[in-house]
Scaffold this active site. Structure first.
Site, mmCIF file in Angstrom:
data_model
loop_
_atom_site.group_PDB
_atom_site.id
_atom_site.type_symbol
_atom_site.label_atom_id
_atom_site.label_comp_id
_atom_site.label_asym_id
_atom_site.label_seq_id
_atom_site.Cartn_x
_atom_site.Cartn_y
_atom_site.Cartn_z
ATOM 1 C CG HIS A 183 54.865 59.104 26.237
ATOM 2 N ND1 HIS A 183 55.035 58.039 27.089
ATOM 3 C CD2 HIS A 183 55.300 58.691 25.022
ATOM 4 C CE1 HIS A 183 55.561 57.020 26.425
ATOM 5 N NE2 HIS A 183 55.731 57.389 25.166
ATOM 6 C CG HIS A 233 51.176 52.025 25.225
ATOM 7 N ND1 HIS A 233 51.461 52.369 26.535
ATOM 8 C CD2 HIS A 233 52.383 51.902 24.608
ATOM 9 C CE1 HIS A 233 52.770 52.452 26.699
ATOM 10 N NE2 HIS A 233 53.347 52.177 25.547
#
Length: 341
Positions: free
Chosen positions: A57, A132
């Site tokens: 992930h 991110h």
């Protein structure tokens, strides 16, 4: 001492293959770098959608740049707060979801990569970065690292899932797709029937890379697969119990044909979770104590047309995640053996 710690971590992940005098391998010497090539012949003809495949992930987030601007995936409130240098340091603790580089993940057996990309404010060269919360490495650098591994391991197949795009116009998309073509060339697999994709068919074509592109732009290139072909339901919870219930429910609803399936075995922090564990970060606050229970769920699963396919995790090196998922394919071997009896 640092070199020793790195070597021990690689041994624990099964990434170092050391010969021993007996000619056999202990569990710590099993190498996952070529696990697809090492599957028994009767699994070579199964659709990839029926195999158990480990994934990560936010795969690229092993490094983020706290000195760069806050990413366009963040709210204006966060961007204002991030003017304080300490805030970016704290953001980094919650943005990083992996310890291993692309190469290390590949050697550990990871074959699915969750990718989020963005242009960077002020960049005039159309460069694309992983993102991110904070900016990561250049996408080009990541692609080259992956391609280097694939060249050395010609029977390993990977899934690159570009599922979030930020601050990208048509020019940025064209630049990114050109980079993908330059990096992988003939290794790219054209979009086709999911059921027709087996290890054997890909090996015969010398194809190793499936690119999923969650943007209408995919229609312009035959090697870009639509995002709908690889659904990845997201539980969005901090509760292991709720996560497992969600994973079970979405697996039961999985389409039997026409797509792959990603089980996101991850917990997602709430605002209050971050506030309580502000300094500890994602790994120490949420992941470390819950990952063993999530791995226990993985161990109970079975691959197949209506079973698990791709399973993703944060910090794949904290437990024996990749090897556990790969081992699920032994159940397919057992089914085949029983069918012959």
């Amino acid at each position: 001492m640092l070199a020793v710690r790195k070597a021990r971590r690689k041994l624990r992940m099964g990434t170092i293959c050391s010969p021993n005098p007996s000619g056999t391998k202990t569990s710590s010497e099993v190498c996952n770098a070529d696990w697809m090539a090492s599957l028994p012949p009767h699994l070579h003809n199964l659709p990839l959608s029926n195999l158990a495949i480990p994934g990560s992930h936010d795969s690229f987030s092993y490094w983020v740049d706290e000195k760069s601007p806050v990413g366009p995936d963040q709210t204006q409130a966060i961007k204002r707060l991030a003017r304080i240098s300490l805030v970016k340091k704290l953001m980094k603790k919650w943005s990083v979801t992996q310890n291993l580089t692309f190469r290390e993940q590949l050697e550990a057996g990871i074959r699915y990569f969750d990718l989020r990309v963005s242009s960077k404010p002020g960049d005039a060269d159309q460069e694309i970065y992983f993102i991110h919360g904070l900016f990561g490495i250049k996408v080009w650098d990541g692609l080259m690292e992956i391609d280097s591994f694939l060249t050395q391991h010609p029977q390993e197949i990977i899934f690159l899932d570009f599922n979030h795009f930020y601050a990208m116009d048509e020019t940025h998309h064209k630049c990114l797709v050109l980079r993908i073509q330059e990096a992988f060339g003939n290794k790219l697999c054209a979009a086709c029937s999911v059921e027709s994709l087996t290890l054997r068919t890909l090996w015969e074509k010398n194809c190793q890379v499936l690119i999923f592109y969650h943007c209408p732009f995919y229609k312009q290139y035959p090697f870009l697969w639509p995002g709908k072909k690889i659904p990845a339901p997201w539980a969005n919870t901090t509760s292991v119990r709720k996560l497992i219930l969600f994973l079970e429910t979405t697996l039961s609803e999985r389409a039997s044909r026409g797509s792959f399936h990603v089980s996101q075995a991850i917990l997602t922090p709430r605002v209050k979770t971050i506030a309580r564990g502000l300094v500890g970060g994602l790994k120490n606050t949420l992941v470390h104590r819950n990952l063993p229970a999530i791995l226990d769920w993985v161990k109970t699963q079975k691959p197949g047309a209506m079973g698990v396919n791709i399973i993703t995790s944060d910090f794949v090196d904290l437990v024996d995640f990749a090897a556990t998922v790969i081992k699920l394919n032994d159940l397919l071997q057992e089914d085949t053996a029983l069918a012959k009896c």
